[in-house]
Write a protein that holds these residues in place. Structure first.
Motif, short mmCIF file in Angstrom:
data_model
loop_
_atom_site.label_atom_id
_atom_site.label_comp_id
_atom_site.label_asym_id
_atom_site.label_seq_id
_atom_site.Cartn_x
_atom_site.Cartn_y
_atom_site.Cartn_z
N ASP A 118 0.74 -1.38 -0.10
CA ASP A 118 -0.13 0.15 -0.18
C ASP A 118 0.83 1.15 0.09
O ASP A 118 1.86 1.41 0.88
CB ASP A 118 -0.76 -0.01 1.06
CG ASP A 118 -1.63 1.22 1.34
OD1 ASP A 118 -2.64 1.21 0.32
OD2 ASP A 118 -1.38 2.29 1.79
N THR A 119 0.78 2.10 -0.55
CA THR A 119 1.44 3.37 -1.11
C THR A 119 0.85 4.60 -0.56
O THR A 119 -0.23 5.10 -1.65
CB THR A 119 2.00 3.52 -2.56
OG1 THR A 119 2.74 2.23 -2.91
CG2 THR A 119 3.06 4.58 -2.67
N CYS A 120 0.79 5.17 0.57
CA CYS A 120 0.11 6.36 0.94
C CYS A 120 0.83 7.21 1.98
O CYS A 120 1.91 6.14 2.50
CB CYS A 120 -1.34 6.17 1.50
SG CYS A 120 -2.42 7.41 1.43
N CYS A 122 -0.90 8.47 4.78
CA CYS A 122 -1.58 8.94 5.82
C CYS A 122 -1.28 8.25 7.24
O CYS A 122 -1.23 8.80 8.29
CB CYS A 122 -3.20 8.52 5.46
SG CYS A 122 -3.53 6.72 5.22
N CYS A 130 -3.51 12.03 3.46
CA CYS A 130 -2.66 11.34 2.50
C CYS A 130 -1.58 12.00 1.63
O CYS A 130 -1.02 11.46 0.66
CB CYS A 130 -3.60 10.57 1.50
SG CYS A 130 -4.89 9.81 2.45
N SER A 147 2.99 16.23 -3.05
CA SER A 147 2.61 14.97 -2.61
C SER A 147 3.00 13.78 -3.41
O SER A 147 3.40 12.80 -3.19
CB SER A 147 1.19 14.72 -2.33
OG SER A 147 0.73 15.87 -1.31
N LEU A 151 5.12 10.55 -2.60
CA LEU A 151 4.60 9.11 -2.94
C LEU A 151 5.49 8.24 -3.87
O LEU A 151 5.28 7.07 -3.84
CB LEU A 151 3.01 9.24 -3.36
CG LEU A 151 2.28 10.00 -2.36
CD1 LEU A 151 0.65 10.45 -3.15
CD2 LEU A 151 1.70 8.98 -1.41
N PRO A 168 -1.05 2.38 -5.03
CA PRO A 168 -1.15 3.72 -4.66
C PRO A 168 -2.75 4.04 -3.98
O PRO A 168 -3.84 3.91 -4.83
CB PRO A 168 -0.68 4.52 -5.97
CG PRO A 168 -0.32 3.58 -6.83
CD PRO A 168 -0.74 2.23 -6.33
N SER A 169 -2.85 4.03 -2.85
CA SER A 169 -4.19 4.43 -2.34
C SER A 169 -4.51 5.92 -2.05
O SER A 169 -5.55 6.12 -1.34
CB SER A 169 -4.35 3.60 -1.12
OG SER A 169 -3.35 4.05 -0.05
N ASN A 170 -3.90 6.75 -2.57
CA ASN A 170 -3.68 8.01 -1.94
C ASN A 170 -4.78 8.96 -2.67
O ASN A 170 -5.10 10.13 -2.25
CB ASN A 170 -2.34 8.86 -2.00
CG ASN A 170 -1.79 8.75 -3.72
OD1 ASN A 170 -2.00 9.65 -4.32
ND2 ASN A 170 -1.01 7.69 -3.70
N ARG A 221 -11.15 13.75 4.34
CA ARG A 221 -10.54 13.39 3.06
C ARG A 221 -11.68 13.70 1.89
O ARG A 221 -11.30 13.34 0.78
CB ARG A 221 -10.10 11.85 3.09
CG ARG A 221 -9.04 11.84 4.20
CD ARG A 221 -8.45 10.36 4.21
NE ARG A 221 -7.50 10.26 5.17
CZ ARG A 221 -7.26 9.31 5.95
NH1 ARG A 221 -7.99 8.00 5.96
NH2 ARG A 221 -6.19 9.29 6.98
N GLN A 225 -11.02 12.18 -2.09
CA GLN A 225 -11.70 11.01 -2.05
C GLN A 225 -13.05 11.17 -2.59
O GLN A 225 -13.72 12.10 -2.60
CB GLN A 225 -11.87 10.13 -0.81
CG GLN A 225 -10.47 9.67 -0.25
CD GLN A 225 -10.66 8.77 1.04
OE1 GLN A 225 -11.88 8.84 1.58
NE2 GLN A 225 -9.57 8.27 1.49
#
Length: 330
Positions: A118-120, A122, A130, A147, A151, A168-170, A221, A225
């Protein structure tokens, strides 16, 4: 020949006949099991809101990995819970960070296990957002481009540690392009990107934020999001990721967004991933503990529904239980 108006259904051999004409199936190979790795020694702490899910330190992690591998699960998604947090999440892209050390340990013990990172930022920022936050007189803003730089550094560091897939979840704009370019320039041209393409601003994330220690310290967020009401926007987000070079498309959360999974499945040939998120898991566990539902039946029906909607892979905290139940059903 005249047929009677009322026809009778035979009961014998019904299970075998249903199996013969079953359209959708779930297999252990469909599952990606999330794991939470933390600093310290001797840590095996159950997460209070997610019964059966634990924080693991590096020295106890083999217990979890051995069970996962023994059940035939072929992939894990690694989340790190660091000791050090700061404004720019430096632990996320530290080559000796908790995620990087966990990846190296996993690959040393089980080289064939597919490790998704997982690439974030937060979990690693002291503010819980994030990306990089700048505070002004008018409030606080996420600096999207700054950012992306951090990341990308995190993704390259994870790949260098041995991650097989970067996830990547950002939800920063342009994150697939930035990370793809960074990975390629660092020599990781064959490392695929599992993009959190359609990630909604959801109430279903609550237990995860306890598990990952990642709750925002101010604001929310919603600016980066997606609005749960928007389906056409989801298609635009997915299309952007396809054009930028994503190798997998993910929808998160799962249950309330099966229509989005089907839309993506109908439009794209890339593998579709669904994230069966923390509150979806916790609600089932809570009801099962009260004796209100048949946990096994509910979980397997939920997972088959996700596959029927079009998912190829399912990230789920039920992975070990579901794998065990599927073995029993053979």
């Amino acid at each position: 020949m005249a047929y009677p108006l009322v026809r009778h259904r035979r009961l014998r051999n019904s299970a075998a006949l249903r199996n013969l004409v079953r359209e959708t199936s779930i297999e252990v190979n469909d599952f990606i099991a999330p794991i939470f790795v933390t600093e310290g020694e001797g840590v095996k702490d159950e997460i209070s809101s997610m019964p059966g899910v634990f924080h693991w330190s590096l020295d106890t992690l083999e217990q979890e990995l051995a069970e996962i591998v023994d059940l035939g699960i072929q992939s894990v998604l690694v989340f790190g819970v660091p000791n050090h947090k700061d404004a720019t999440g430096t632990s996320a892209y530290d080559d000796n960070g908790i995620v990087q050390r966990a990846i190296r340990k996993i690959k040393a013990m089980y080289p064939e296990l597919v490790v998704v990172a997982d690439t974030c930022l937060c979990q690693f920022t002291d503010h819980g957002h994030c990306g990089v936050v700048h505070t002004t007189e008018c409030g606080a803003d996420i600096d999207n481009d700054e950012s992306l730089v951090l990341l990308t550094k995190a993704a390259v560091s994870q790949a260098r540690a041995g991650a097989d897939i970067i996830a990547p979840s950002n939800m920063m704009d342009g994150f697939v392009t930035a990370i793809r370019q960074g990975l390629d320039e660092a020599g990781f041209t064959n490392t695929p990107i599992m993009s959190y393409s359609v990630k909604f601003s959801s109430a279903y994330y609550g237990p995860f934020r306890e598990a990952a220690h990642s709750s925002p310290q101010f604001g929310d967020r919603k600016t980066y999001q997606m609005d749960p009401a928007n389906a056409r926007e989801a298609l635009r987000e997915a299309q952007t990721d396809v054009e930028e070079g994503a190798d997998f498309l993910m929808v998160k959360p799962g249950l309330a967004y099966l229509d989005i999974v089907r839309m993506l499945r109908d439009r794209y040939s890339l593998p579709i991933v669904i994230y069966n998120v923390s509150a979806e898991y916790s609600m089932v566990k809570a009801a099962a503990q009260q004796g209100w539902i048949d946990e096994k039946a509910i979980v397997l029906e939920t997972l088959i529904g996700m596959k029927r909607a079009g998912a190829d892979l399912i990230i789920t905290y039920h992975a070990k239980d579901a794998a065990r139940w599927l073995q029993e059903n053979r």
